[in-house]
Design a protein around this motif. Structure first.
Motif, PDB file in Angstrom:
ATOM      1  N   ASP A  20       0.801  -1.301  -0.098  1.00 45.81           N
ATOM      2  CA  ASP A  20      -0.062  -0.063  -0.100  1.00 45.81           C
ATOM      3  C   ASP A  20       1.066   1.279   0.071  1.00 45.81           C
ATOM      4  O   ASP A  20       0.638   2.007  -0.843  1.00 45.81           O
ATOM      5  CB  ASP A  20      -0.840  -0.038   1.251  1.00 45.81           C
ATOM      6  N   THR A  21       2.041   1.399   0.760  1.00 53.36           N
ATOM      7  CA  THR A  21       2.825   2.605   0.874  1.00 53.36           C
ATOM      8  C   THR A  21       3.580   2.607  -0.317  1.00 53.36           C
ATOM      9  O   THR A  21       3.576   3.776  -0.966  1.00 53.36           O
ATOM     10  CB  THR A  21       4.048   2.284   1.834  1.00 53.36           C
ATOM     11  N   ILE A  26       3.738   5.472  -6.033  1.00 52.97           N
ATOM     12  CA  ILE A  26       3.586   5.879  -7.165  1.00 52.97           C
ATOM     13  C   ILE A  26       2.481   6.504  -7.748  1.00 52.97           C
ATOM     14  O   ILE A  26       2.652   7.260  -8.627  1.00 52.97           O
ATOM     15  CB  ILE A  26       3.370   4.294  -7.726  1.00 52.97           C
ATOM     16  N   ALA A  27       1.296   6.674  -6.789  1.00 54.60           N
ATOM     17  CA  ALA A  27       0.149   7.286  -7.313  1.00 54.60           C
ATOM     18  C   ALA A  27       0.585   8.798  -7.243  1.00 54.60           C
ATOM     19  O   ALA A  27      -0.003   9.629  -7.970  1.00 54.60           O
ATOM     20  CB  ALA A  27      -0.983   6.857  -6.230  1.00 54.60           C
ATOM     21  N   GLY A  33       5.551  18.680  -4.666  1.00 52.48           N
ATOM     22  CA  GLY A  33       5.826  18.810  -3.368  1.00 52.48           C
ATOM     23  C   GLY A  33       5.816  17.610  -2.427  1.00 52.48           C
ATOM     24  O   GLY A  33       5.934  17.450  -1.305  1.00 52.48           O
ATOM     25  N   TYR A  34       5.488  16.388  -3.246  1.00 51.33           N
ATOM     26  CA  TYR A  34       4.971  15.084  -2.525  1.00 51.33           C
ATOM     27  C   TYR A  34       6.453  14.703  -1.981  1.00 51.33           C
ATOM     28  O   TYR A  34       7.548  14.565  -2.605  1.00 51.33           O
ATOM     29  CB  TYR A  34       4.292  14.338  -3.193  1.00 51.33           C
ATOM     30  N   LYS A  35       6.468  14.003  -0.640  1.00 56.78           N
ATOM     31  CA  LYS A  35       7.510  13.303  -0.176  1.00 56.78           C
ATOM     32  C   LYS A  35       7.179  11.905   0.099  1.00 56.78           C
ATOM     33  O   LYS A  35       6.373  11.633   0.425  1.00 56.78           O
ATOM     34  CB  LYS A  35       7.675  13.834   1.364  1.00 56.78           C
ATOM     35  N   SER A 249       7.894  15.681  -7.220  1.00 55.45           N
ATOM     36  CA  SER A 249       7.863  14.957  -6.009  1.00 55.45           C
ATOM     37  C   SER A 249       9.273  14.154  -5.919  1.00 55.45           C
ATOM     38  O   SER A 249      10.029  14.007  -6.959  1.00 55.45           O
ATOM     39  CB  SER A 249       6.788  13.837  -6.484  1.00 55.45           C
ATOM     40  N   ASN A 250       9.596  13.548  -4.909  1.00 56.38           N
ATOM     41  CA  ASN A 250      11.209  13.108  -4.656  1.00 56.38           C
ATOM     42  C   ASN A 250      10.856  11.437  -4.762  1.00 56.38           C
ATOM     43  O   ASN A 250      11.988  10.911  -4.277  1.00 56.38           O
ATOM     44  CB  ASN A 250      11.672  13.625  -3.385  1.00 56.38           C
TER      45      ASN A 250
END
Length: 291
Positions: A20-21, A26-27, A33-35, A249-250
């Protein structure tokens, strides 16, 4: 036998969480700015197996009783900066340093932004975030600098939160957004003189980013501001506010894909173990029990 069944079931639950993580990462591969989030697994306490003979206990060894996904840890590493050209898009280009308390020299962090001292103390690289505020007056922190401006001049984040200035007040533009100019320190410039107007975008430096709690929608909050070591940035901090850019995103797509496949294979292996135990128990009840 039942212990092995429970161990395999715990493994399936853990791998489901890992899966799930990885899917979440991937989503959000292209989310500004997503970490990236990493799932951390730990073993249940070991059990010491002993044998008694003539009143004497002899240790045989230890057996593990399973594994569980203890927590999910955010990776706050810098993402790539993508030029958008929009005057109300901002990105933070940071390389904040920490001095070693013993030598006084700057600490060299590893690829995950972590440093372990010879004494075993773990130190994380400080991180900078845009400061926003929800409708209840709670301060939140985000790396998503895709802002919008309302007709009244209020600057809002991508999630609809109020963007704050360095005084902790909602940021309000007095000039049309097309005339907005911001320098590398986050100071809003007077379009007529090109000098700082006295208003500055509120950028918070978080000394212990591991204390942040993810809220979703690209924002974080701190349970305790003092514990997290939160303060507004100053000119001595090694960071720049880049106008007309956004931070990507990183997420490491290659590594996340490997993690996804590994979780799937491990889940499948634990599933087969459970099927084996189920078959053995069925034989024990239906065949052995008749003897």
């Amino acid at each position: 036998m039942l212990r092995g069944l429970y161990t395999a079931a715990a493994g399936m639950v853990t791998q489901q969480r890992r899966h799930d993580t990885a899917t979440q990462n991937i989503a959000n591969l292209n989310t500004t700015g997503y970490k990236q989030v990493d799932s951390v697994s730990h073993a249940f306490p070991d059990v010491l197996i002993s044998a008694m003979s003539n009143g004497v206990t002899k240790p045989i060894g230890r057996v593990n009783t399973g594994v569980f996904a203890e927590q999910s840890i955010s990776q706050y590493l810098q993402g790539d900066l993508i030029e958008s050209g929009k005057p109300v898009d901002f990105a933070l280009d940071t390389n904040l340093q920490v001095a070693d308390p013993v030598t006084g020299e700057n600490i060299t962090f590893d690829g995950s932004g972590k440093y372990t001292s010879p004494q075993g103390e773990v130190i994380y690289r400080p991180q900078a975030f845009f400061t926003v505020q929800d409708n209840d007056g709670n301060n939140l922190y985000t790396r998503n600098g895709s802002f919008t401006v309302t007709p009244t001049g209020n600057v809002l984040s991508a999630g609809g939160f109020k963007v704050l200035d360095e005084q902790g007040n909602p940021l309000v533009l007095t000039e049309p957004q097309d005339n907005l100019k911001v320098d590398g320190q986050g100071n809003l410039l007077d379009p007529r003189t090109g000098q700082p107007s006295g208003t500055k975008i509120g950028v918070s430096v978080i000394t212990r980013p591991q204390e942040l709690v993810r809220d979703g929608n690209g924002v974080f909050h701190a349970e305790d501001v003092n514990t997290a070591g939160i303060r507004f940035a100053n000119n001595g901090d090694n960071l720049k506010v880049r106008q007309g850019f956004l931070e990507n995103s990183n997420v490491d797509a290659t590594q996340v894909t490997v993690d996804l496949n590994a979780a799937y294979r491990a889940y499948e292996a634990n599933q087969k173990v459970i099927q084996f135990y189920d078959s053995s128990l069925q034989k024990a009840v239906n065949e052995v029990g008749r003897v």
